[in-house]
Motif scaffolding. Sequence first.
Motif, PDB file in Angstrom:
ATOM      1  N   ARG A 261       0.759  -1.311  -0.133  1.00  0.00           N
ATOM      2  CA  ARG A 261      -0.006  -0.245   0.026  1.00  0.00           C
ATOM      3  C   ARG A 261       0.968   1.348   0.226  1.00  0.00           C
ATOM      4  O   ARG A 261       1.061   2.152  -0.171  1.00  0.00           O
ATOM      5  CB  ARG A 261      -0.872  -0.146   1.098  1.00  0.00           C
ATOM      6  CG  ARG A 261      -1.494  -0.793   1.165  1.00  0.00           C
ATOM      7  CD  ARG A 261      -3.294  -0.780   1.820  1.00  0.00           C
ATOM      8  NE  ARG A 261      -3.497  -2.066   1.282  1.00  0.00           N
ATOM      9  CZ  ARG A 261      -4.176  -3.167   2.987  1.00  0.00           C
ATOM     10  NH1 ARG A 261      -3.102  -3.071   3.398  1.00  0.00           N
ATOM     11  NH2 ARG A 261      -4.884  -3.713   2.616  1.00  0.00           N
ATOM     12  N   MET A 262       2.132   0.246   0.891  1.00  0.00           N
ATOM     13  CA  MET A 262       2.830   2.445   0.811  1.00  0.00           C
ATOM     14  C   MET A 262       3.318   2.671  -0.719  1.00  0.00           C
ATOM     15  O   MET A 262       3.876   3.720  -1.147  1.00  0.00           O
ATOM     16  CB  MET A 262       4.094   2.394   1.486  1.00  0.00           C
ATOM     17  CG  MET A 262       3.336   2.247   3.385  1.00  0.00           C
ATOM     18  SD  MET A 262       3.247   4.453   3.474  1.00  0.00           S
ATOM     19  CE  MET A 262       4.537   4.507   3.557  1.00  0.00           C
ATOM     20  N   HIS A 263       3.424   1.181  -1.252  1.00  0.00           N
ATOM     21  CA  HIS A 263       4.972   1.393  -2.522  1.00  0.00           C
ATOM     22  C   HIS A 263       6.089   2.781  -2.589  1.00  0.00           C
ATOM     23  O   HIS A 263       5.733   2.978  -3.064  1.00  0.00           O
ATOM     24  CB  HIS A 263       3.937   1.388  -3.940  1.00  0.00           C
ATOM     25  CG  HIS A 263       2.725   1.792  -3.858  1.00  0.00           C
ATOM     26  ND1 HIS A 263       1.646   1.629  -3.361  1.00  0.00           N
ATOM     27  CD2 HIS A 263       2.624   3.066  -4.513  1.00  0.00           C
ATOM     28  CE1 HIS A 263       1.134   2.623  -3.768  1.00  0.00           C
ATOM     29  NE2 HIS A 263       1.087   3.295  -4.486  1.00  0.00           N
ATOM     30  N   LEU A 264       6.718   2.403  -1.402  1.00  0.00           N
ATOM     31  CA  LEU A 264       7.353   4.198  -1.297  1.00  0.00           C
ATOM     32  C   LEU A 264       8.299   4.248  -2.541  1.00  0.00           C
ATOM     33  O   LEU A 264       8.614   5.203  -3.083  1.00  0.00           O
ATOM     34  CB  LEU A 264       8.242   3.496  -0.464  1.00  0.00           C
ATOM     35  CG  LEU A 264       9.064   5.219   0.279  1.00  0.00           C
ATOM     36  CD1 LEU A 264       8.158   6.229   0.464  1.00  0.00           C
ATOM     37  CD2 LEU A 264       9.790   4.521   1.245  1.00  0.00           C
ATOM     38  N   SER A 265       9.167   3.116  -3.012  1.00  0.00           N
ATOM     39  CA  SER A 265      10.024   4.002  -3.340  1.00  0.00           C
ATOM     40  C   SER A 265       9.290   4.132  -4.870  1.00  0.00           C
ATOM     41  O   SER A 265       9.794   4.861  -6.071  1.00  0.00           O
ATOM     42  CB  SER A 265      10.535   2.690  -4.403  1.00  0.00           C
ATOM     43  OG  SER A 265       9.978   0.989  -4.353  1.00  0.00           O
ATOM     44  N   SER A 266       8.033   3.595  -5.537  1.00  0.00           N
ATOM     45  CA  SER A 266       7.485   3.575  -6.819  1.00  0.00           C
ATOM     46  C   SER A 266       7.241   4.932  -7.029  1.00  0.00           C
ATOM     47  O   SER A 266       6.892   5.431  -7.777  1.00  0.00           O
ATOM     48  CB  SER A 266       6.389   2.764  -6.952  1.00  0.00           C
ATOM     49  OG  SER A 266       5.468   2.987  -7.915  1.00  0.00           O
ATOM     50  N   ARG A 267       6.604   5.569  -5.531  1.00  0.00           N
ATOM     51  CA  ARG A 267       5.921   7.089  -4.977  1.00  0.00           C
ATOM     52  C   ARG A 267       7.225   8.263  -5.272  1.00  0.00           C
ATOM     53  O   ARG A 267       7.366   9.432  -6.060  1.00  0.00           O
ATOM     54  CB  ARG A 267       5.067   7.118  -4.127  1.00  0.00           C
ATOM     55  CG  ARG A 267       3.905   6.361  -3.283  1.00  0.00           C
ATOM     56  CD  ARG A 267       4.006   6.660  -2.352  1.00  0.00           C
ATOM     57  NE  ARG A 267       2.834   5.865  -1.961  1.00  0.00           N
ATOM     58  CZ  ARG A 267       2.307   6.095  -1.490  1.00  0.00           C
ATOM     59  NH1 ARG A 267       0.881   7.214  -1.878  1.00  0.00           N
ATOM     60  NH2 ARG A 267       0.185   5.134  -1.088  1.00  0.00           N
ATOM     61  N   LEU A 268       8.581   7.581  -4.761  1.00  0.00           N
ATOM     62  CA  LEU A 268       9.863   8.299  -4.959  1.00  0.00           C
ATOM     63  C   LEU A 268       9.863   8.695  -6.137  1.00  0.00           C
ATOM     64  O   LEU A 268      10.735   9.797  -6.907  1.00  0.00           O
ATOM     65  CB  LEU A 268      10.729   7.710  -4.479  1.00  0.00           C
ATOM     66  CG  LEU A 268      10.608   8.114  -2.472  1.00  0.00           C
ATOM     67  CD1 LEU A 268      11.461   7.512  -1.692  1.00  0.00           C
ATOM     68  CD2 LEU A 268      10.386   9.343  -2.325  1.00  0.00           C
ATOM     69  N   HIS A 269       9.840   7.745  -7.209  1.00  0.00           N
ATOM     70  CA  HIS A 269      10.176   7.795  -8.832  1.00  0.00           C
ATOM     71  C   HIS A 269       9.688   8.525  -9.479  1.00  0.00           C
ATOM     72  O   HIS A 269       9.776   9.369 -10.269  1.00  0.00           O
ATOM     73  CB  HIS A 269      10.337   6.409  -9.297  1.00  0.00           C
ATOM     74  CG  HIS A 269      10.662   5.892 -10.149  1.00  0.00           C
ATOM     75  ND1 HIS A 269      10.189   4.814 -11.285  1.00  0.00           N
ATOM     76  CD2 HIS A 269      11.383   6.804 -11.921  1.00  0.00           C
ATOM     77  CE1 HIS A 269      11.008   5.391 -12.409  1.00  0.00           C
ATOM     78  NE2 HIS A 269      11.427   6.494 -12.725  1.00  0.00           N
ATOM     79  N   ALA A 270       8.138   8.523  -9.388  1.00  0.00           N
ATOM     80  CA  ALA A 270       7.129   8.854  -9.617  1.00  0.00           C
ATOM     81  C   ALA A 270       7.571  10.901  -9.302  1.00  0.00           C
ATOM     82  O   ALA A 270       7.341  12.152 -10.721  1.00  0.00           O
ATOM     83  CB  ALA A 270       5.736   9.207  -8.891  1.00  0.00           C
ATOM     84  N   LEU A 271       7.891  11.287  -7.792  1.00  0.00           N
ATOM     85  CA  LEU A 271       8.265  12.349  -8.140  1.00  0.00           C
ATOM     86  C   LEU A 271       9.684  12.824  -8.340  1.00  0.00           C
ATOM     87  O   LEU A 271      10.060  14.103  -9.407  1.00  0.00           O
ATOM     88  CB  LEU A 271       8.885  12.344  -6.334  1.00  0.00           C
ATOM     89  CG  LEU A 271       8.235  12.613  -5.466  1.00  0.00           C
ATOM     90  CD1 LEU A 271       7.985  12.716  -3.745  1.00  0.00           C
ATOM     91  CD2 LEU A 271       6.351  14.261  -5.986  1.00  0.00           C
ATOM     92  N   LEU A 272      10.752  11.850  -8.348  1.00  0.00           N
ATOM     93  CA  LEU A 272      11.935  12.250  -9.464  1.00  0.00           C
ATOM     94  C   LEU A 272      11.462  12.962 -10.910  1.00  0.00           C
ATOM     95  O   LEU A 272      11.947  13.627 -11.592  1.00  0.00           O
ATOM     96  CB  LEU A 272      12.479  10.989  -9.412  1.00  0.00           C
ATOM     97  CG  LEU A 272      12.946  10.877  -8.184  1.00  0.00           C
ATOM     98  CD1 LEU A 272      14.308   9.690  -8.032  1.00  0.00           C
ATOM     99  CD2 LEU A 272      14.424  12.250  -7.421  1.00  0.00           C
ATOM    100  N   LEU A 273      10.193  11.573 -11.728  1.00  0.00           N
ATOM    101  CA  LEU A 273      10.053  12.274 -13.223  1.00  0.00           C
ATOM    102  C   LEU A 273       8.976  13.571 -13.216  1.00  0.00           C
ATOM    103  O   LEU A 273       8.839  13.873 -14.203  1.00  0.00           O
ATOM    104  CB  LEU A 273       9.246  11.386 -13.388  1.00  0.00           C
ATOM    105  CG  LEU A 273      10.167   9.858 -13.873  1.00  0.00           C
ATOM    106  CD1 LEU A 273       9.505   8.709 -13.910  1.00  0.00           C
ATOM    107  CD2 LEU A 273      11.098  10.125 -14.631  1.00  0.00           C
ATOM    108  N   LEU A 274       8.417  14.295 -12.127  1.00  0.00           N
ATOM    109  CA  LEU A 274       7.365  15.278 -11.885  1.00  0.00           C
ATOM    110  C   LEU A 274       7.777  16.287 -12.843  1.00  0.00           C
ATOM    111  O   LEU A 274       7.770  16.791 -13.255  1.00  0.00           O
ATOM    112  CB  LEU A 274       7.360  15.719 -10.602  1.00  0.00           C
ATOM    113  CG  LEU A 274       5.792  16.207 -10.797  1.00  0.00           C
ATOM    114  CD1 LEU A 274       4.643  16.113 -11.578  1.00  0.00           C
ATOM    115  CD2 LEU A 274       5.166  16.748  -9.463  1.00  0.00           C
ATOM    116  N   PRO A 275       9.663  16.641 -11.975  1.00  0.00           N
ATOM    117  CA  PRO A 275      10.047  17.795 -12.861  1.00  0.00           C
ATOM    118  C   PRO A 275       9.714  17.980 -14.188  1.00  0.00           C
ATOM    119  O   PRO A 275       9.959  18.903 -14.984  1.00  0.00           O
ATOM    120  CB  PRO A 275      11.373  18.123 -12.432  1.00  0.00           C
ATOM    121  CG  PRO A 275      11.425  17.327 -10.805  1.00  0.00           C
ATOM    122  CD  PRO A 275      10.476  16.609 -11.019  1.00  0.00           C
ATOM    123  N   GLY A 276      10.836  17.176 -14.627  1.00  0.00           N
ATOM    124  CA  GLY A 276      10.854  16.831 -16.281  1.00  0.00           C
ATOM    125  C   GLY A 276       9.563  16.584 -16.907  1.00  0.00           C
ATOM    126  O   GLY A 276       9.036  17.587 -17.850  1.00  0.00           O
TER     127      GLY A 276
END
Length: 302
Positions: A261-276
């Motif tokens: 439910r947390m899928h933390l690394s997946s969330r962090l990956h999305a954040l890294l791609l957001l600026p682009g």
Amino acid sequence: MNGIDIMLPHYGDTSYLKTAVRSVIAQDDEHWHLTVVDDSVTDNGLPEWFDSLHDDRIHYQRNDHNLGINANFQKCLDLAERDFVVVMGSDDAMLPNYISTVRRTTARFPDADVVQAGVEVINSTGQVVRPLTDRVKRSLYAPDTTTPRVMGGEDLVVSLLRGNWTYFPSLCWRRESLKDLGFRPGLRVVLDLALMIDLVERGGQLAVVPDLCFQYRRHDASVSSSLASLGGRFTEEHDFFLDIATRMDRIGWHRAAKAARMHLSSRLHALLLLPGAVGSRQTASAKVLIRHAFGTTKPVRK
């Protein structure tokens, strides 16, 4: 049948594929057989190139029509005949000691169902790199891999759901252990993680050894990268993690359900791609990334 089947599903750049094939030929252990399953839609001259190799250990075949990632990967599993099988990426490369390292590991850990040996990451030109994604996974999510070990059960599933630190193209699977399993239909990005969890859920074990023997290529042209830029990766991951959480609760693996439910690394990956996505004005993708990163609502399907 003794030995290792190297199954190589191909679609895309032929120069990378040829590099991958040459890396297999250069192995210091000859207990392998290579099968290339070409899912390309246009003539690429590969049949003639493979004929020129004059190597009976290598078999090339081309699909009558494009199957897509999932179905072509499954076809590779179905075609495997030997005791162990690797589904190698057509843009990756084996170091000369890959086969010998895996065979030594399976002998040392005869009850292991899959082997993860040491991997280094390379870029589009073959240079060894240390991308942020890999540094984070290895420092935050991966277990200690400096000494050989066997992992399994809920502890392994929790570790993988926090951040999938394995490199699927480098994994060597015991073919018998995959009996009645396969790639879940419809998945394109997390099909490898799904297969691993299915295996561990029914008692499978993963042997991890530090010996460096494989090169995993990261570049913007990869399937996972292109899907990520469109937000499609995270729509798939969102649905997958919710399904896994339900399954883990059902079998009593509540720590694993929480990690899903947390899928933390997946969330962090999305954040890294957001600026682009914002910088390139991909508004729709940016919205998907925001929803996935902060878990506010279910991503909108396209």
